[in-house]
Design an enzyme around this catalytic site. Sequence first.
Site, mmCIF file in Angstrom:
data_model
loop_
_atom_site.group_PDB
_atom_site.id
_atom_site.type_symbol
_atom_site.label_atom_id
_atom_site.label_comp_id
_atom_site.label_asym_id
_atom_site.label_seq_id
_atom_site.Cartn_x
_atom_site.Cartn_y
_atom_site.Cartn_z
ATOM 1 N N ARG A 121 0.816 -1.227 0.000
ATOM 2 C CA ARG A 121 0.000 0.000 0.000
ATOM 3 C C ARG A 121 0.841 1.265 0.000
ATOM 4 O O ARG A 121 0.399 2.324 -0.410
ATOM 5 C CB ARG A 121 -0.810 0.035 1.302
ATOM 6 C CG ARG A 121 -2.178 -0.532 1.187
ATOM 7 C CD ARG A 121 -2.848 -0.340 2.500
ATOM 8 N NE ARG A 121 -1.897 -0.671 3.575
ATOM 9 C CZ ARG A 121 -2.238 -1.208 4.725
ATOM 10 N NH1 ARG A 121 -3.484 -1.460 4.975
ATOM 11 N NH2 ARG A 121 -1.349 -1.488 5.667
ATOM 12 N N PHE A 133 -5.111 -3.213 -2.203
ATOM 13 C CA PHE A 133 -5.467 -4.557 -2.675
ATOM 14 C C PHE A 133 -6.951 -4.739 -2.936
ATOM 15 O O PHE A 133 -7.364 -5.666 -3.618
ATOM 16 C CB PHE A 133 -4.968 -5.624 -1.689
ATOM 17 C CG PHE A 133 -3.477 -5.582 -1.486
ATOM 18 C CD1 PHE A 133 -2.636 -5.196 -2.513
ATOM 19 C CD2 PHE A 133 -2.916 -5.934 -0.264
ATOM 20 C CE1 PHE A 133 -1.259 -5.138 -2.334
ATOM 21 C CE2 PHE A 133 -1.542 -5.887 -0.067
ATOM 22 C CZ PHE A 133 -0.718 -5.475 -1.110
ATOM 23 N N LYS A 170 9.823 -27.340 7.211
ATOM 24 C CA LYS A 170 11.075 -27.550 7.953
ATOM 25 C C LYS A 170 11.634 -28.924 7.583
ATOM 26 O O LYS A 170 10.888 -29.910 7.539
ATOM 27 C CB LYS A 170 10.820 -27.486 9.470
ATOM 28 C CG LYS A 170 10.482 -26.074 9.962
ATOM 29 C CD LYS A 170 10.288 -26.068 11.469
ATOM 30 C CE LYS A 170 9.732 -24.744 11.969
ATOM 31 N NZ LYS A 170 10.718 -23.760 12.357
ATOM 32 N N GLU A 173 8.927 -21.645 22.876
ATOM 33 C CA GLU A 173 9.634 -20.467 22.352
ATOM 34 C C GLU A 173 10.143 -19.639 23.508
ATOM 35 O O GLU A 173 9.506 -19.565 24.559
ATOM 36 C CB GLU A 173 8.686 -19.605 21.523
ATOM 37 C CG GLU A 173 8.219 -20.266 20.267
ATOM 38 C CD GLU A 173 7.339 -19.321 19.481
ATOM 39 O OE1 GLU A 173 7.892 -18.487 18.754
ATOM 40 O OE2 GLU A 173 6.119 -19.391 19.626
ATOM 41 N N ASP A 201 -2.884 -19.753 17.545
ATOM 42 C CA ASP A 201 -1.638 -19.380 16.860
ATOM 43 C C ASP A 201 -0.728 -20.585 16.608
ATOM 44 O O ASP A 201 -0.020 -20.632 15.612
ATOM 45 C CB ASP A 201 -0.896 -18.331 17.715
ATOM 46 C CG ASP A 201 0.301 -17.724 16.997
ATOM 47 O OD1 ASP A 201 0.140 -17.351 15.821
ATOM 48 O OD2 ASP A 201 1.384 -17.628 17.600
ATOM 49 N N HIS A 246 0.455 -25.686 13.687
ATOM 50 C CA HIS A 246 1.740 -26.389 13.757
ATOM 51 C C HIS A 246 1.682 -27.672 14.593
ATOM 52 O O HIS A 246 2.147 -28.727 14.158
ATOM 53 C CB HIS A 246 2.826 -25.476 14.336
ATOM 54 C CG HIS A 246 2.929 -24.139 13.655
ATOM 55 N ND1 HIS A 246 2.772 -23.986 12.305
ATOM 56 C CD2 HIS A 246 3.176 -22.889 14.139
ATOM 57 C CE1 HIS A 246 2.921 -22.703 11.979
ATOM 58 N NE2 HIS A 246 3.158 -22.019 13.081
ATOM 59 N N LYS A 258 14.196 -22.142 23.536
ATOM 60 C CA LYS A 258 13.513 -22.418 22.260
ATOM 61 C C LYS A 258 13.803 -23.855 21.907
ATOM 62 O O LYS A 258 14.964 -24.242 21.743
ATOM 63 C CB LYS A 258 14.019 -21.485 21.161
ATOM 64 C CG LYS A 258 13.324 -21.770 19.812
ATOM 65 C CD LYS A 258 13.540 -20.662 18.811
ATOM 66 C CE LYS A 258 12.956 -20.992 17.437
ATOM 67 N NZ LYS A 258 11.508 -20.888 17.352
HETATM 68 C C1 BG6 Z 1 4.157 -18.642 13.777
HETATM 69 C C2 BG6 Z 1 3.433 -18.048 14.957
HETATM 70 O O1 BG6 Z 1 3.254 -19.344 12.963
HETATM 71 O O2 BG6 Z 1 5.168 -19.541 14.249
HETATM 72 C C3 BG6 Z 1 4.402 -17.329 15.866
HETATM 73 O O3 BG6 Z 1 2.446 -17.123 14.489
HETATM 74 C C4 BG6 Z 1 5.529 -18.245 16.254
HETATM 75 O O4 BG6 Z 1 3.744 -16.835 17.021
HETATM 76 C C5 BG6 Z 1 6.167 -18.920 15.043
HETATM 77 O O5 BG6 Z 1 6.500 -17.471 16.936
HETATM 78 C C6 BG6 Z 1 7.163 -19.980 15.441
HETATM 79 O O6 BG6 Z 1 7.849 -20.446 14.316
HETATM 80 P P1 BG6 Z 1 9.312 -21.085 14.430
HETATM 81 O O7 BG6 Z 1 9.625 -21.511 13.044
HETATM 82 O O8 BG6 Z 1 10.195 -19.980 14.932
HETATM 83 O O9 BG6 Z 1 9.211 -22.215 15.411
#
Ligand code: BG6
EC number: 1.1.1.49
Length: 489
Positions: free
Chosen positions: A49, A93, A179, A213, A232, A237, A342
């Site tokens: 934008r 968009f 991954k 994380e 999220d 995931h 992490k």
């Molecule tokens: C994203 C989430 O899909 O995945 C985030 O929205 C998160 O909140 C991230 O931090 C984590 O991804 P990775 O690859 O760092 O484990």
Amino acid sequence: MPSITVESCTFALFGALGDLALRKLFPALYQLDRAGLLHADTRIFALARENGEAQQHLACIGEHLLRHVPANEVDKAVLQRFQARLSYLTMDFLQADDYDALAEQVGSGERLIAYFATPAAVYGGICANLARVGLAERARVVLEKPIGHDLESSRAVNDAVAQYFPETRIYRIDHYLGKETVQNLIALRFANSLFETQWNQNHISHVEITVAEKVGIEGRWGYFDQAGQLRDMIQNHLLQLLCLIAMDPPSDLSADSIRDEKVKVLKALAPMTGEQLSQQVVRGQYVAGSSDGKAVPGYLEEENSNTRSDTETFVALRADIRNWRWAGVPFYLRTGKRMAEKMSQIVIHFKAPPHYIFDPEQRQLIGNKLIIRLQPDEGIALQVMTKDQGLDKGMQLRSGPLQLNFSDTYRSARVPDAYERLLLEVMRGNQNLFVRKDEIEHAWQWCDQLIAGWKRLGDSPKPYAAGTWGPMGSIALITRDGRSWYGDL
Ligand code: BG6
């Protein structure tokens, strides 16, 4: 030279000045170029934008690129070639007229890859506008998560896109599927008969999936607070990881064979209500604590926060899969922000041998574990029991790993980022690392009933200090079943 050939195509990146594009998409495209995986004629349109000089915006993309590509991977000649592929267009968009210039510049003939790194609310509008200027017929569309915030809203987004695109040209991203170590789950399970023969309730007692994380919300409070950790991370995931672990062997590697098997798992997830929900699901929210030895604020003290939010930043839960293979085998899932480290890992706990003949004191050591480390230090370890060495040891047992560490073993290979793999597969028209509509919908259905249950119960998240492994309730969740999180012993 790469053994894969890719056809020439044109990328249209919607949301090109956003965080995802700058941090992940342009660096991934650059890496593909460096690996010889972008056709010489491939062009990239950065669409956003923001008004102003195109050159300025392209310079900003270039600066971010250098920030996110390791210095030893910056090749001047490739960088020049890559930058020559880029053009910038200012667009609203949802403004139909703004698409004329795009259509004119893209020209006719070539495959278009339209990547939507924008809020899902505009996906339908972008599709309609692409169709209006005749770009839809030769386009593949790539949809970023989150697609909706519940089943109903995700259906609305998917239906809006489906008016213009068949499922075969829709690529829904779950970057975990890109991954390397996650793809390795397929190889590990289906290229080794050793594991597959043991992969059921006769031999496995339970499974743990942890995606922890260290970071907090990092300026994303506005988005995150509407979502929470369940939407999220678990809805996408962690449920994808669970599917790859739990699915039956597909008959081949085609996208639909794999996705059909994953959908069967999602459909078999047991719903949870009432008492069961409060026993089997734990929500948490971090309060001030420390990370890497530094004091860090709590969730409610982060920048732009609403101090009364009860959004969860941590979820631990026990999921049960109601089918022949997994009856009675709990899957414990755990994910949170601002945790001690992490780390993403899957631990498969095998049952103890049926008859125990060793020292009764050592009984709790028994039971093989397969530890699949997704990040960092990607690798696989199989904990096996052996006899301790030495004349004085008798038949004392010891648990030790048979280990494969990917970075040590395959020292020469650079591990590509998930987005490199995913963009490459979109160019190749391979959908098996992307999520089908019914997968997303079944995952939402299961998560929706958890969220509705929390609301009914008036459940609020339990506090945990930043830099720890979550609220005490997550330990109780697993100890109640006579088990503990791997590493907690
Ligand atoms: C994203 C989430 O899909 O995945 C985030 O929205 C998160 O909140 C991230 O931090 C984590 O991804 P990775 O690859 O760092 O484990």
